[in-house]
Design a protein around this motif. Structure first.
Motif, PDB file in Angstrom:
ATOM      1  N   GLY A 124       0.857  -1.514   0.046  1.00  0.00           N
ATOM      2  CA  GLY A 124      -0.061   0.098   0.130  1.00  0.00           C
ATOM      3  C   GLY A 124       0.946   1.272  -0.038  1.00  0.00           C
ATOM      4  N   ILE A 125       0.304   2.274  -0.202  1.00  0.00           N
ATOM      5  CA  ILE A 125       0.805   3.755  -0.118  1.00  0.00           C
ATOM      6  C   ILE A 125      -0.004   4.633   0.911  1.00  0.00           C
ATOM      7  CG2 ILE A 125       0.115   4.434  -2.334  1.00  0.00           C
ATOM      8  CD1 ILE A 125       2.806   5.697  -2.701  1.00  0.00           C
ATOM      9  N   VAL A 126       0.662   5.412   1.607  1.00  0.00           N
ATOM     10  CA  VAL A 126      -0.110   6.576   2.045  1.00  0.00           C
ATOM     11  C   VAL A 126       0.508   7.641   1.519  1.00  0.00           C
ATOM     12  CG1 VAL A 126      -0.396   8.007   4.188  1.00  0.00           C
ATOM     13  CG2 VAL A 126      -0.537   5.574   4.272  1.00  0.00           C
ATOM     14  N   HIS A 144      -4.853   5.953   8.152  1.00  0.00           N
ATOM     15  CA  HIS A 144      -4.607   4.980   7.131  1.00  0.00           C
ATOM     16  C   HIS A 144      -3.033   4.286   7.393  1.00  0.00           C
ATOM     17  CE1 HIS A 144      -7.905   6.701   4.279  1.00  0.00           C
ATOM     18  NE2 HIS A 144      -8.130   5.749   4.950  1.00  0.00           N
ATOM     19  N   ALA A 145      -2.525   5.152   7.880  1.00  0.00           N
ATOM     20  CA  ALA A 145      -1.067   4.640   8.169  1.00  0.00           C
ATOM     21  C   ALA A 145      -1.098   3.598   9.445  1.00  0.00           C
ATOM     22  CB  ALA A 145       0.159   5.564   8.603  1.00  0.00           C
ATOM     23  N   ARG A 146      -1.697   3.878  10.362  1.00  0.00           N
ATOM     24  CA  ARG A 146      -2.149   2.905  11.386  1.00  0.00           C
ATOM     25  C   ARG A 146      -2.777   1.888  11.216  1.00  0.00           C
ATOM     26  NH1 ARG A 146      -3.475   6.677  14.441  1.00  0.00           N
ATOM     27  NH2 ARG A 146      -5.778   6.793  14.405  1.00  0.00           N
ATOM     28  N   PHE A 163       5.389   5.392   2.900  1.00  0.00           N
ATOM     29  CA  PHE A 163       4.842   6.502   3.380  1.00  0.00           C
ATOM     30  C   PHE A 163       5.606   7.710   2.327  1.00  0.00           C
ATOM     31  CE2 PHE A 163       5.943  10.273   6.491  1.00  0.00           C
ATOM     32  CZ  PHE A 163       4.681  10.668   6.479  1.00  0.00           C
ATOM     33  N   ASP A 164       4.651   8.285   1.670  1.00  0.00           N
ATOM     34  CA  ASP A 164       5.108   9.388   0.866  1.00  0.00           C
ATOM     35  C   ASP A 164       4.157  10.658   1.185  1.00  0.00           C
ATOM     36  OD1 ASP A 164       5.789  10.862  -1.308  1.00  0.00           O
ATOM     37  OD2 ASP A 164       3.985   9.899  -2.622  1.00  0.00           O
ATOM     38  N   LEU A 210       7.834  10.681  13.033  1.00  0.00           N
ATOM     39  CA  LEU A 210       8.522   9.529  13.473  1.00  0.00           C
ATOM     40  C   LEU A 210       7.443   8.379  13.742  1.00  0.00           C
ATOM     41  CD1 LEU A 210      10.332  11.095  16.392  1.00  0.00           C
ATOM     42  CD2 LEU A 210      11.442   9.968  14.511  1.00  0.00           C
ATOM     43  N   ALA A 211       6.201   8.469  14.024  1.00  0.00           N
ATOM     44  CA  ALA A 211       5.259   7.356  14.236  1.00  0.00           C
ATOM     45  C   ALA A 211       4.961   6.957  12.698  1.00  0.00           C
ATOM     46  CB  ALA A 211       3.931   7.862  14.700  1.00  0.00           C
ATOM     47  N   PHE A 212       4.854   7.828  11.872  1.00  0.00           N
ATOM     48  CA  PHE A 212       4.857   7.103  10.332  1.00  0.00           C
ATOM     49  C   PHE A 212       5.955   6.246   9.846  1.00  0.00           C
ATOM     50  CE2 PHE A 212       2.043  10.971   9.202  1.00  0.00           C
ATOM     51  CZ  PHE A 212       0.849  10.373   8.930  1.00  0.00           C
ATOM     52  N   ILE A 213       7.233   6.906  10.310  1.00  0.00           N
ATOM     53  CA  ILE A 213       8.380   6.042   9.884  1.00  0.00           C
ATOM     54  C   ILE A 213       8.319   4.801  10.569  1.00  0.00           C
ATOM     55  CG2 ILE A 213      10.914   5.887  10.088  1.00  0.00           C
ATOM     56  CD1 ILE A 213      10.807   8.970   9.902  1.00  0.00           C
TER      57      ILE A 213
END
Length: 297
Positions: free
Chosen positions: A138-140, A151-153, A164-165, A179-182
């Motif tokens: 997938g991609i955000v 959606h990342a979560r 993550f883009d 940092l949470a996204f990473i």
């Protein structure tokens, strides 16, 4: 296998300015900026990050599942997706609002000034990601703030590896958010400017970020891109386009190729190499979804 593409659908109004922005904007007068640009050319295209990425992935033979919202004016966009054979399973219509709109002005040096109205995109968080057997990746991508966070979560909870883009959405998030996204993502992609901002806000270097994910890619426009894996950098050379006509949607075309490669299980350098080819093909055509990819693979 399919790729869930979280991001925006938008109608792009693209205008061509035949001069240079730098020659019209006086740096010492920015505090009283009042400028007007004559734009002899104007057109309206289907755009938005999710739509553009899905177009590229489908053109390569992949299976995109765009997750995005349209407004009451979005029937033509939904019809276009169906004509292209792109699933509309995760496309939701929000009444009493407009589909997102981007007004993009490009000068003779391919610099751009963009005004963006989010419209229905601000309700994108209502649609949820759940585990499904055919979703391999997938991609955000840029979307409503709540949608990107949720959606990342949800990708992480569903066990679906994702890119993550943050793109133009990066300034919406502070260091803790990023940092949470990473931590949740499997891959991170940014352009060179976004990469510097990401490092500044998180306190991490590019090498540090690459050690937290499977890989990091920093795109460098005509210079290609840098692929970072476990702290090691590899430069992937750019591809000279047949003509430089319109940069709009080039980054999204690149990301569609990235998802295609990830679907195939390719390493990140091979994915980036294809991305550079697809980006060059897009630059040679006007509009974000009007190019073909014959002979690219």
């Amino acid at each position: 296998m399919a790729a869930i593409i979280c991001g925006s659908f938008a109608f792009d109004t693209i205008m061509g300015f035949e001069g240079r922005f730098a020659e019209q904007i006086l740096p010492d007068q920015l505090h009283i900026l009042n400028v007007s640009f004559l734009v002899p050319s104007l057109r309206r295209d289907f755009g938005g990050c999710a739509g553009n990425i899905a177009y590229a992935l489908k053109a390569l033979g992949g299976t995109p599942l765009p997750m995005a919202t349209v407004g009451a004016d979005g029937a033509s966009y939904v019809a276009r997706l169906e004509e292209l054979g792109i699933s509309t399973e995760y496309v939701r219509t929000v009444a009493d609002t407009f589909t997102a709109q981007a007004m993009i002005m490009t000068d003779r040096d391919n610099n751009q000034i963009t005004a963006f109205h989010p419209g229905a995109m601000m309700q994108a968080h209502v649609t949820r990601i759940v585990a499904r057997e055919d979703a391999k990746v997938g991609i955000v991508s840029p979307d409503g703030r709540d949608a990107m966070l949720q959606h990342a979560r949800q990708f992480a909870e569903a066990g679906i590896p994702f890119v993550f883009d943050p793109g133009q959405g990066l300034p919406m998030f502070d260091g803790a958010d990023l940092l949470a996204f990473i931590e949740q993502a499997s891959w991170v992609t940014v352009n060179d400017y976004e990469g510097r901002m990401l490092c500044e806000r998180t306190g991490l270097s590019l090498a540090d970020i690459s050690r937290k994910v499977r890989g990091l890619v920093v795109t460098l426009a005509a210079e290609g891109c840098e692929v970072w894996v476990n702290g090691e950098r590899t430069h992937v050379a750019g591809v000279v386009p047949a003509a430089v006509v319109d940069p709009t949607g080039c980054g999204d075309a690149w990301r569609g190729a990235l998802l295609f490669g990830l679907e195939q299980g390719w390493d990140l350098v091979r994915c980036a190499t294809l991305g550079n080819k697809v980006g060059a093909a897009k630059v040679a055509q006007r509009g974000p979804q009007n190019y073909t990819l014959d002979g690219v693979l």
